[in-house]
Design a protein around this motif. Structure first.
Motif, PDB file in Angstrom:
ATOM      1  N   VAL A  20       0.844  -1.199   0.000  1.00  0.00           N
ATOM      2  CA  VAL A  20       0.000   0.000   0.000  1.00  0.00           C
ATOM      3  C   VAL A  20       0.880   1.251   0.000  1.00  0.00           C
ATOM      4  CG1 VAL A  20      -1.660   1.335   1.365  1.00  0.00           C
ATOM      5  CG2 VAL A  20      -1.990  -1.123   1.066  1.00  0.00           C
ATOM      6  N   LEU A  21       1.941   1.239   0.794  1.00  0.00           N
ATOM      7  CA  LEU A  21       2.843   2.389   0.846  1.00  0.00           C
ATOM      8  C   LEU A  21       3.501   2.617  -0.512  1.00  0.00           C
ATOM      9  CD1 LEU A  21       4.085   4.622   2.554  1.00  0.00           C
ATOM     10  CD2 LEU A  21       5.899   3.011   3.194  1.00  0.00           C
ATOM     11  N   SER A  22       3.832   1.556  -1.201  1.00  0.00           N
ATOM     12  CA  SER A  22       4.399   1.681  -2.546  1.00  0.00           C
ATOM     13  C   SER A  22       3.397   2.324  -3.494  1.00  0.00           C
ATOM     14  CB  SER A  22       4.816   0.307  -3.064  1.00  0.00           C
ATOM     15  OG  SER A  22       5.297   0.403  -4.372  1.00  0.00           O
ATOM     16  N   ARG A  23       2.142   1.942  -3.373  1.00  0.00           N
ATOM     17  CA  ARG A  23       1.088   2.536  -4.212  1.00  0.00           C
ATOM     18  C   ARG A  23       0.902   4.014  -3.867  1.00  0.00           C
ATOM     19  NH1 ARG A  23      -0.690   3.416  -8.794  1.00  0.00           N
ATOM     20  NH2 ARG A  23      -2.886   3.904  -8.931  1.00  0.00           N
ATOM     21  N   ILE A  24       0.971   4.340  -2.591  1.00  0.00           N
ATOM     22  CA  ILE A  24       0.868   5.736  -2.160  1.00  0.00           C
ATOM     23  C   ILE A  24       2.006   6.549  -2.769  1.00  0.00           C
ATOM     24  CG2 ILE A  24       1.050   7.288  -0.163  1.00  0.00           C
ATOM     25  CD1 ILE A  24      -0.464   5.068   1.439  1.00  0.00           C
ATOM     26  N   GLU A  49      -8.112   8.224  -4.945  1.00  0.00           N
ATOM     27  CA  GLU A  49      -7.482   6.899  -4.890  1.00  0.00           C
ATOM     28  C   GLU A  49      -6.464   6.829  -3.752  1.00  0.00           C
ATOM     29  OE1 GLU A  49      -4.998   3.770  -7.704  1.00  0.00           O
ATOM     30  OE2 GLU A  49      -5.868   5.564  -8.618  1.00  0.00           O
ATOM     31  N   ARG A  50      -5.702   7.914  -3.597  1.00  0.00           N
ATOM     32  CA  ARG A  50      -4.694   7.946  -2.530  1.00  0.00           C
ATOM     33  C   ARG A  50      -5.362   7.897  -1.157  1.00  0.00           C
ATOM     34  NH1 ARG A  50      -0.545  12.012  -0.032  1.00  0.00           N
ATOM     35  NH2 ARG A  50      -2.451  13.212   0.228  1.00  0.00           N
ATOM     36  N   ALA A  51      -6.506   8.563  -0.997  1.00  0.00           N
ATOM     37  CA  ALA A  51      -7.219   8.538   0.283  1.00  0.00           C
ATOM     38  C   ALA A  51      -7.620   7.105   0.648  1.00  0.00           C
ATOM     39  CB  ALA A  51      -8.447   9.442   0.217  1.00  0.00           C
ATOM     40  N   THR A  52      -8.044   6.344  -0.341  1.00  0.00           N
ATOM     41  CA  THR A  52      -8.391   4.941  -0.106  1.00  0.00           C
ATOM     42  C   THR A  52      -7.167   4.151   0.345  1.00  0.00           C
ATOM     43  OG1 THR A  52     -10.167   5.054  -1.735  1.00  0.00           O
ATOM     44  CG2 THR A  52      -9.337   2.854  -1.190  1.00  0.00           C
ATOM     45  N   GLN A  55      -6.298   4.970   3.921  1.00  0.00           N
ATOM     46  CA  GLN A  55      -7.175   4.251   4.847  1.00  0.00           C
ATOM     47  C   GLN A  55      -6.677   2.821   5.046  1.00  0.00           C
ATOM     48  OE1 GLN A  55     -11.034   4.716   3.046  1.00  0.00           O
ATOM     49  NE2 GLN A  55     -11.439   6.628   4.121  1.00  0.00           N
ATOM     50  N   ALA A  56      -6.247   2.194   3.965  1.00  0.00           N
ATOM     51  CA  ALA A  56      -5.730   0.823   4.059  1.00  0.00           C
ATOM     52  C   ALA A  56      -4.425   0.780   4.857  1.00  0.00           C
ATOM     53  CB  ALA A  56      -5.511   0.250   2.663  1.00  0.00           C
ATOM     54  N   LEU A  57      -3.585   1.801   4.679  1.00  0.00           N
ATOM     55  CA  LEU A  57      -2.303   1.838   5.407  1.00  0.00           C
ATOM     56  C   LEU A  57      -2.547   1.912   6.911  1.00  0.00           C
ATOM     57  CD1 LEU A  57       0.812   2.007   5.232  1.00  0.00           C
ATOM     58  CD2 LEU A  57       0.548   4.496   5.178  1.00  0.00           C
ATOM     59  N   TYR A  58      -3.558   2.670   7.322  1.00  0.00           N
ATOM     60  CA  TYR A  58      -3.800   2.867   8.751  1.00  0.00           C
ATOM     61  C   TYR A  58      -4.862   1.938   9.332  1.00  0.00           C
ATOM     62  CZ  TYR A  58      -0.793   6.810   8.045  1.00  0.00           C
ATOM     63  OH  TYR A  58       0.290   7.581   7.723  1.00  0.00           O
ATOM     64  N   ALA A  59      -5.383   1.037   8.514  1.00  0.00           N
ATOM     65  CA  ALA A  59      -6.366   0.072   9.015  1.00  0.00           C
ATOM     66  C   ALA A  59      -5.691  -0.872  10.011  1.00  0.00           C
ATOM     67  CB  ALA A  59      -6.965  -0.721   7.858  1.00  0.00           C
TER      68      ALA A  59
END
Length: 120
Positions: A20-24, A49-52, A55-59
């Motif tokens: 996810v961090l790579s995608r961010i 898209e980045r906001a999604t 959210q996944a990074l901090y889930a």
């Protein structure tokens, strides 16, 4: 440019959060490029898209061990720095567009005054 991060911080994250961090990171770069080119529709799409991804990074952060949580906190600080750079770029562009709009409005007023005068 995406803010530099200590590889130790990234390695401490679970594999799904590293992805996810790579995608961010990719989205941040694309956001900067879209903002630089003035493509605000694309910028907004990328930000959603980045906001999604954020959210996944901090889930489920409560499930992280303290060391991993500390690494995520350091990553978060870097993400905030990157956001500040992006916001500065957007603010400069917004100011430039405001100036340009002001010039256009003054030009339109001049055209309107000329047209009104020519009709008399």
């Amino acid at each position: 440019m995406f803010p530099a991060m200590d590889p130790h911080w990234i390695d401490a994250l679970p594999a799904d959060k590293r992805e996810v961090l790579s995608r961010i990171e990719s989205l941040h770069t694309a956001l900067m490029e879209a903002a630089e080119s003035g493509d605000w529709v694309r910028t907004a799409e990328l930000e959603r898209e980045r906001a999604t991804c954020l959210q996944a990074l901090y889930a489920n952060v409560q499930d992280l061990d303290p060391d991993t949580g500390e690494c995520l906190a350091r990553i978060t600080e870097q993400l905030i720095r990157g956001d500040r750079a992006l916001m500065n770029k957007v603010e400069r562009e917004r100011s430039r567009l405001g100036d340009e709009l002001g010039h256009l409005r003054r030009g339109q007023k001049a055209v309107n005054a000329y047209t009104d005068h020519a009709r008399r």
